[in-house]
Enzyme design. Structure first.
Site, PDB file in Angstrom:
ATOM      1  N   ASN A 173      24.548 -53.198  15.387  1.00 22.78           N
ATOM      2  CA  ASN A 173      24.746 -53.831  13.976  1.00 22.78           C
ATOM      3  C   ASN A 173      25.473 -55.038  13.958  1.00 22.78           C
ATOM      4  O   ASN A 173      25.648 -55.579  12.826  1.00 22.78           O
ATOM      5  CB  ASN A 173      24.938 -52.865  12.886  1.00 22.78           C
ATOM      6  CG  ASN A 173      26.303 -52.466  13.017  1.00 22.78           C
ATOM      7  OD1 ASN A 173      26.957 -52.817  14.057  1.00 22.78           O
ATOM      8  ND2 ASN A 173      26.738 -51.532  11.871  1.00 22.78           N
ATOM      9  N   GLU A 222      40.453 -29.708  26.641  1.00 23.28           N
ATOM     10  CA  GLU A 222      41.377 -30.867  27.349  1.00 23.28           C
ATOM     11  C   GLU A 222      42.518 -30.133  27.422  1.00 23.28           C
ATOM     12  O   GLU A 222      43.387 -29.676  26.363  1.00 23.28           O
ATOM     13  CB  GLU A 222      41.437 -32.030  26.344  1.00 23.28           C
ATOM     14  CG  GLU A 222      42.309 -33.109  27.008  1.00 23.28           C
ATOM     15  CD  GLU A 222      42.869 -34.022  25.933  1.00 23.28           C
ATOM     16  OE1 GLU A 222      43.298 -35.094  26.415  1.00 23.28           O
ATOM     17  OE2 GLU A 222      42.982 -33.725  24.804  1.00 23.28           O
ATOM     18  N   ASP A 275      39.814 -31.151  21.702  1.00 21.60           N
ATOM     19  CA  ASP A 275      40.931 -32.222  22.037  1.00 21.60           C
ATOM     20  C   ASP A 275      42.161 -31.241  22.084  1.00 21.60           C
ATOM     21  O   ASP A 275      42.540 -30.473  21.315  1.00 21.60           O
ATOM     22  CB  ASP A 275      40.928 -33.044  20.773  1.00 21.60           C
ATOM     23  CG  ASP A 275      41.943 -34.389  21.069  1.00 21.60           C
ATOM     24  OD1 ASP A 275      41.760 -34.995  21.986  1.00 21.60           O
ATOM     25  OD2 ASP A 275      42.857 -34.451  20.018  1.00 21.60           O
TER      26      ASP A 275
END
Ligand code: GLC
Length: 539
Positions: free
Chosen positions: A24, A263, A200
């Site tokens: 965009n 992680e 995470d």
């Protein structure tokens, strides 16, 4: 036993969505951009894409500060765009893995707004609030990005904990309501068709119940990031974390074949505990050893052997060469060794995770100080901590802005894009991109490579040789980590399946590796049980 599960024989490809493909013109990549590039990913040959966070976010940490877990930031598109992406990816046999960020929210998340509004708010305990010690914070914990891990809140007179930026308050995972709400988030995306999660900072979720001070790190050097000042005894890797992961797995296991990737930056013996009791933990606790170790044959041989030894029975290995937080592999080891690294990653036993752009050999990029965006760099400047050099836009072709955007890219492109781009490299029969495609195709064709056993054959200062085998199929991988030629003194006869130089496909009876060369040799085709074309096909 053949490993038909997709995340065992498959290859994961990490996309940092801000930098993959903009559609965009705002200079920032988006979901429609990823969708427009699915053919590229199919041609590369990967099986799954892991997309770094796309949720609504003030972007203080570029999406790792989530303000709503169940929506898409308008910058990246909409839920409808996400559904389109899932549908089109699945149509090509590509899996979608989302980044789940459970340790902290954005400070703009409505939960935190409620929590900080009043000490008696029902969501007060969803975050970690404590009184100070006199004028000082509740304990000595340091934020990953420098400074204290606590911020004082004037309105309610207490400190809140943030392991990262102050805009990223830590959730209280000891609170069962937090857990329920976050498992609801997993179910929301699973119901939309995602195939798994990369979680995470999984090892940081649970903190010491008494929030005790961390001991000082005697090895700390002032040239290091401040987070290294203390040993992370009480803020990380607490025993109760394994109950939480088992609960996440129970949510995931209600859906077919979902993968849970964690992680986790921990030493090997503590890392492997994250497979969980009876393998009820993370399917793939990320193994970052190739990122963290010195780049030489002996060191790498040692870590492979230690890892193979340390894995719990039935625990499936995995390997990572780079991600959005670490220097790129080509920046670390140089262009020639980056090709050897690709062969290593794609021929070891276990699921490989590739990082977008490494297949183009993206190397060291210098970002001028005024263009730096990483908050870590801003908090602790001058130590070389910025993660921006590993997050530059993907280089698609030789059109303006490398075909990444019609606008101004949010981070500068690496200056080599006019020549180093996917379009040009795909047409070059010896490029690093062609090498990746070949390696992936060879891995896909030979079960010895995708799911076979591993055996170290020999290691010298500069050379590493190992065997992969499945049934009677036997493949040798020989890697030269140095700039000198090197004879290989193991009996070896077979057909070269691929050389990192991409200029040979001969049958050999002895081998001298050229400088920075790696080769994969099919020593025994094992016709009959590892038959080509017969391996875990794409679902
Ligand atoms: C993880 C992410 C990193 C982020 C941090 C805080 O380490 O990989 O990019 O800054 O968590 O969420």
């Amino acid at each position: 036993m053949p490993e038909r599960t997709w995340w065992k024989h498959g290859i994961v490809y990490q996309i940092y969505p801000r930098s993959f493909q903009d559609t965009n013109g705002d200079g920032i990549g988006d979901l429609q951009g990823i969708r427009a590039r699915l053919d590229y990913l199919s041609a590369l040959g990967v099986d799954a894409i892991w997309i770094s966070p796309i949720y609504p976010s003030p972007m203080a940490d570029f999406g790792y500060d989530v303000a709503d877990y169940c929506d898409v930031d308008p910058m990246f598109g909409s839920l409808a765009d996400f559904d389109d992406l899932v549908r089109d990816a699945h149509a090509r046999g590509l899996k979608i893995i989302l980044d789940f960020v459970p340790n902290h929210t954005s400070d703009r998340h409505p939960w935190f707004a409620e929590s900080r509004s009043d000490r008696s708010n029902p969501k007060r305990d969803w975050y970690v609030w404590r009184d100070g010690r006199g004028d000082a914070p509740p304990n000595n914990w340091v934020s990953q990005f420098g400074g204290p891990a606590w911020t004082f809140d004037q309105a309610t007179g207490q400190y809140y904990l943030h392991s990262f930026l102050r805009e990223q308050p830590d959730l209280n995972w000891r609170n069962p309501d937090v857990r329920d709400a976050m498992y609801g988030v997993l179910r929301f995306w699973l119901a939309r068709g995602v195939d798994g999660f990369r979680v995470d900072v999984l090892w940081l979720l649970i903190k010491d119940a008494a929030l005790r001070d961390n001991p000082p790190n005697p090895a700390f050097q002032p040239t290091q990031a401040e987070i290294n000042r203390f040993l992370h005894v009480h803020n990380a890797d607490q025993p109760e974390i394994h109950d939480v992961i088992a609960e996440m797995r129970a949510v995931l296991d209600r859906y077919a074949d979902g993968v849970l990737i964690g992680e986790i930056y921990l030493p090997l013996e503590r890392l492997v505990a994250y497979y969980g009791k009876d393998l009820g933990g993370a399917h793939l606790p990320f193994n970052f050893q190739l990122i963290l170790s010195a780049w030489n044959a002996r060191e790498i041989a040692r870590l492979i052997e230690d890892y193979e030894q340390a894995l719990p029975a039935g625990g499936w290995p995995n390997w990572v060469l780079g991600n959005h937080d670490q220097p790129r592999i080509a920046a670390r080891v140089g262009a020639a060794q980056a090709r050897v690294a690709a062969m290593l990653l794609l021929s070891l036993r276990g699921t490989p995770t590739m990082y977008y752009g490494d297949e183009l050999g993206l190397g060291r990029v210098t970002i001028p100080p005024e263009a730096m965006r990483d908050p870590w760099e801003r908090n602790e400047p001058g130590l070389g901590l910025s993660r921006d050099p590993s997050r530059t836009p993907f280089q698609w072709d030789a059109s303006p802005q490398a075909g990444f955007t019609r606008g101004e890219p949010w981070l500068p492109l690496a200056p080599d894009w006019p020549a180093r781009n996917a379009d040009a490299l795909a047409r070059d029969p010896t490029s690093i991109l062609t090498l990746h495609r070949r390696l992936i195709a060879v891995r896909r064709r030979h079960r010895a490579l995708s799911i076979g056993a591993f055996r170290l054959i020999t290691v010298a200062d500069r050379v590493l040789v190992y065997e992969r085998s499945f049934g009677r199929e036997r493949i040798l991988v020989a890697l030269n980590f140095g700039p000198e030629p090197h004879g290989i003194e193991v009996p070896l006869t077979g057909a070269v399946l691929v050389s990192t130089h991409l200029d040979r496909a001969d049958t050999i009876s002895e081998l001298t590796l050229r400088p920075d060369e790696g080769v994969i040799v099919l020593c025994d085709a094992g016709e009959g049980d590892g038959a080509p074309g017969d391996r875990g096909a794409r679902p």
